[in-house]
Design an enzyme around this catalytic site. Sequence first.
Site, short mmCIF file in Angstrom:
data_model
loop_
_atom_site.label_atom_id
_atom_site.label_comp_id
_atom_site.label_asym_id
_atom_site.label_seq_id
_atom_site.Cartn_x
_atom_site.Cartn_y
_atom_site.Cartn_z
N HIS A 1 0.84 -1.21 0.00
CA HIS A 1 0.00 0.00 0.00
C HIS A 1 0.87 1.26 0.00
O HIS A 1 0.67 2.17 -0.82
CB HIS A 1 -0.91 -0.06 1.23
N GLU A 2 1.84 1.31 0.89
CA GLU A 2 2.67 2.52 0.98
C GLU A 2 3.49 2.73 -0.30
O GLU A 2 3.67 3.85 -0.75
CB GLU A 2 3.61 2.45 2.20
N HIS B 1 1.55 4.54 -2.88
CA HIS B 1 1.65 6.01 -2.76
C HIS B 1 2.98 6.50 -3.32
O HIS B 1 3.05 7.51 -4.02
CB HIS B 1 1.56 6.43 -1.29
ZN LIG Z 1 -2.40 5.08 2.39
#
Ligand SMILES: [Zn+2]
Length: 330
Positions: free
Chosen positions: A247-248, A251
């Site tokens: 997830h990170e 980003h």
């Molecule tokens: Zn996030």
Amino acid sequence: MRLTLSGTLAATAAGALVVALAPTSPASAMTPAGDPGAMAAPTTGVEQECFTPDDDLVASARGGQAHDHRSVSAKQQRRIEARTERILAAKGGNGKGKPGGGGGGGGAVQVGGVIPVYVHVMAASNGAGDVSDAQIAAQVDVLNATYAGQESSAAPDTSFSFTLAGTDRFYNNTWHQDGASSKYRKATRQGGADALNVWLVDFDYLGVATFPWDYARNGGIDGVRVQYDSLPGGGIPDYDLGKTATHEVGHWLGLYHTFQGGCTSTNDEVSDTPAQSSPTSGCPEGRDSCSLPGLDPIHNYMDYSFDACYDRFSAGQSTRMSEMFSAYRA
Ligand SMILES: [Zn+2]
Ligand SMILES: [Ca+2]
């Protein structure tokens, strides 16, 4: 210092989410000066944090109701998209570099890439958080599996792969708890814009990421900070399959949350992720929080669902990541 969820989230009239910075996280990362082409300085710093689902929060959304990167207003979001389009067009593409539109970028867009990964183990002086090399290898395996689309037949291969380029270990209680994070990141970061730096810490969040478009003005802190026990086998119930890093890194490659912008037409700037009014908690099949077409993308790595619920990026996200990498990291 634990934070409560209430009062941390406010929705602006434009639908953008604005979250108060955690008191454990000074806004020292904000460096508005310098690059005239940079985005306007955000009012709340370069990044925002997710809450760790500790005992009180396990039943709530992943990371609660906070963001794990700097908040981006609707206006800033439009400027980031326009800037990315300009960069891709200037790189010699065919002018179709609409980020995340699913129509493919310009000819200058490199699809995927091999990303060197530098893991910084920020352990305590008593050894807490000193994760094993095997656990780090397992985390890199999860990154490779998830970015290759191996968890669902609906998942595209993003063509990004990850190779462990180095691991270093520090035994510093302040750094272990993510204290002086800008300082420790600048002191330990390795590689260029294309290098993924992962700092494993113990803080009140699952993870925190910087965006690619902020690299030029703030490269020293570029990377992701990840709760060390979110690694595979780490022990946080529902959040220890290593998907926090997936997830990170999403980003870090320029993706927003699938609930960015809520039920607006542009929402997360990706055309094939249906609009979503708010973060998902758990794995509620059939959730449909906006009247716009499509069910909520609860299995998407960029939602806040449980690790076991995550199984895909979308094709549009895959395209957007390549475009963002080409624009800001290649
Ligand atoms: Zn996030
Ligand atoms: Ca979308």
